[in-house]
Each structure stands twice: as structure tokens, then as C-alpha cells.
Design a protein around this motif. Structure first.
Motif, short mmCIF file in Angstrom:
data_model
loop_
_atom_site.label_atom_id
_atom_site.label_comp_id
_atom_site.label_asym_id
_atom_site.label_seq_id
_atom_site.Cartn_x
_atom_site.Cartn_y
_atom_site.Cartn_z
N THR A 2 7.90 2.95 -1.49
CA THR A 2 7.14 3.83 -0.61
C THR A 2 6.29 3.04 0.38
O THR A 2 5.64 2.05 0.02
N ILE A 3 6.28 3.48 1.63
CA ILE A 3 5.45 2.86 2.66
C ILE A 3 3.99 3.28 2.46
O ILE A 3 3.69 4.47 2.37
N ALA A 4 3.11 2.30 2.38
CA ALA A 4 1.69 2.59 2.17
C ALA A 4 0.85 2.30 3.41
O ALA A 4 -0.31 2.74 3.49
N ALA A 5 1.40 1.55 4.36
CA ALA A 5 0.63 1.16 5.54
C ALA A 5 1.57 0.91 6.71
O ALA A 5 2.75 0.57 6.52
N ARG A 113 -3.09 9.02 8.84
CA ARG A 113 -4.13 8.72 7.86
C ARG A 113 -4.27 9.85 6.84
O ARG A 113 -4.56 9.61 5.66
N ARG A 115 -1.94 11.39 5.59
CA ARG A 115 -0.89 11.16 4.61
C ARG A 115 -1.27 10.07 3.60
O ARG A 115 -0.52 9.77 2.69
N GLY A 116 -2.42 9.45 3.83
CA GLY A 116 -2.86 8.37 2.95
C GLY A 116 -2.44 6.99 3.42
O GLY A 116 -2.63 6.00 2.70
N LEU A 117 -1.90 6.91 4.63
CA LEU A 117 -1.43 5.62 5.14
C LEU A 117 -2.60 4.82 5.72
O LEU A 117 -3.50 5.37 6.36
N ARG A 118 -2.58 3.52 5.49
CA ARG A 118 -3.54 2.61 6.12
C ARG A 118 -2.88 2.09 7.40
O ARG A 118 -1.67 1.87 7.45
N LEU A 171 -1.92 -5.27 -0.35
CA LEU A 171 -0.62 -4.61 -0.46
C LEU A 171 0.51 -5.63 -0.47
O LEU A 171 0.42 -6.67 0.19
N ARG A 175 5.61 -2.97 1.25
CA ARG A 175 5.10 -1.61 1.37
C ARG A 175 4.50 -1.33 2.75
O ARG A 175 3.88 -0.29 2.98
N VAL A 176 4.69 -2.28 3.67
CA VAL A 176 4.17 -2.13 5.02
C VAL A 176 5.33 -1.96 6.00
O VAL A 176 6.36 -2.64 5.90
#
Length: 238
Positions: A2-5, A113, A115-118, A171, A175-176
Motif C-alpha cells: 500500500t502507498i503511504a506517501a 491528505r 486519505r491518510g497520505l503523507r 517509511l 511505500r512511497v
């Protein structure tokens, strides 16, 4: 995974490259030439810029390079000024350039943001310029990290800024998602172990970017739909 940022390039990614920079570069060359048409033509040639059409050549050092690299090319044409002095002068002038967003950036970044993305920015421009343009666009607060070529992490296509972003957020690079309009951006992200996405709001074509990218979008306004599709695919796999 999953992409986190998401790490964005600036010029050609957040802001339309040619719409933002063509008039500015035309004015810069005119100022440096001081009315000397021959000097203006020479400056334009080494800068990869067509003064009449106000367009950049595909290999212009301005597209993906730094102003330090550009200054090294043009300083031989300007006796009495050193490359570093010229680069500093150009960087200060560039901070005031009028940027043209590729899409309404405030709502887009707020949605990402939510969506919780950095979010971060990694640009081959100077940090002063980057900060000035993000502030002027009213989006500086959306980013957790902003780095320029002079921030101590090196310039793209080296992976330093990408790795610094991942480290700052604790991270895994995998995940980026690195998003950019040039091969410099894609190579930097790939070298850092990130997923990479190309956008067509710079000077590169889809044919240029596609062999090096996980995906190519018309512009970053399409990111929410792409992320939703990616999420659905991951859920289906699970």
C-alpha cells in the motif's frame, strides 16, 4: 504494498512547466543580454530556448537540471560574473516567477491528505524557490517535507532527496510513490526503491516516460482515481 506517501516534483508536476517558465526565461535572457541581440541569441542557444516561439528544446538544461548547471553554461558569455554569483542571482529571481498550477492544487492535496497520505516535494530548484512558489500557491502547509537541490541531499537523478523523504517519515521507500514529469524524477525514485509515476505536464512525452514508469497520467489531478483503482486491485488480490 500500500502507498503511504507521495513525493512530488515541483516544476512540470505541481506547476505546468512551459506555462510557468517560458515568459520568465524570456525575460531573464533579455535582462542578462542588456539589449545586445547577439548576446541574447547566444544565451538562448546554450539555454535550449527559442526566443521567438518562447519554447524549450527537449534537451534544455532548464527542464530537469539546476540553475547552477544552467549558470555554468551561460557564465562564459557574461564576463565579470562568476557561476556561483550568477546562480544565486538567478535563484532569487526564480523565486518570484509566476507559477501556473496544473489543476486546482488545494482541493487535490487536501483530498490526498484526507486519505491518510503523507506528502512531500523534491525539486532540482533551490529550496528558497520551492518554498516561495508553494507559499504563493497557498499549498505549503500540505507538505510534510520539502527539499531542493541545495538542501543537502543532492540533486535528481540521484536518490538522495527521495531517501531523505522516506527516512523523515520513517517509511520503507517501497511505500512511497514518486511523481514527476522527467526521467530525472523517475530515475531518482526508482533508484531509491520507490514506485514511480510520470505526468505529461512537463516537456517529456508519454513515449519518453512510459518505459521507466509504473504509470503515466495526463496530470496529477488524475491521482485520486488512480489510487482508488490501485486500492481496489490490492483488495481483489487479498
Amino acid at each position: 504494498m500500500t502507498i503511504a506517501a507521495i513525493l512530488f516534483d515541483k516544476d512540470g508536476t505541481l506547476f505546468d512547466f512551459e506555462a510557468s517558465w517560458s515568459d520568465w526565461v524570456h525575460g531573464l535572457i533579455a535582462e542578462l543580454a542588456g539589449g545586445d541581440a547577439g548576446l541574447a541569441a547566444a544565451l538562448a542557444e546554450v539555454s535550449g530556448f527559442d526566443l521567438t516561439a518562447r519554447r524549450f528544446a527537449p534537451d534544455s538544461p532548464i527542464i530537469a537540471g539546476t540553475f547552477e548547471e544552467l549558470s555554468e553554461r551561460i557564465v562564459p558569455l557574461l564576463p565579470g560574473i562568476g557561476a556561483q554569483e550568477l546562480a544565486e542571482r538567478v535563484n532569487v529571481m526564480a523565486a518570484g516567477a509566476r507559477m501556473v498550477p496544473v489543476t486546482p492544487l488545494g482541493p487535490l492535496l487536501a483530498g490526498l491528505r484526507a486519505r491518510g497520505l503523507r506528502l512531500g516535494v523534491a525539486t532540482n530548484a533551490a529550496a528558497l524557490e520551492a518554498a516561495s512558489h508553494l507559499e504563493a500557491a497557498g499549498i505549503a502547509a500540505a507538505f510534510d517535507f520539502v527539499a531542493g537541490c541545495d538542501s543537502g541531499h543532492g540533486a535528481k537523478p540521484g536518490p538522495g532527496m527521495c531517501l531523505a523523504f522516506a527516512a523523515a517519515l520513517a517509511l520503507e521507500p517501497a511505500r512511497v510513490l514518486m511523481v514527476g514529469d522527467s526521467l530525472h524524477d523517475l530515475h531518482a525514485g526508482r533508484a531509491a526503491g520507490m514506485r514511480v509515476m510520470g505526468v505529461l505536464t512537463g516537456m517529456a512525452t508519454e513515449a519518453d516516460l512510459a518505459p521507466h514508469a509504473d504509470a503515466v497520467l495526463p496530470h496529477i489531478g488524475h491521482l485520486p482515481d488512480w489510487l482508488a483503482a490501485e486500492g481496489a486491485q490490492l483488495s481483489a488480490v487479498r
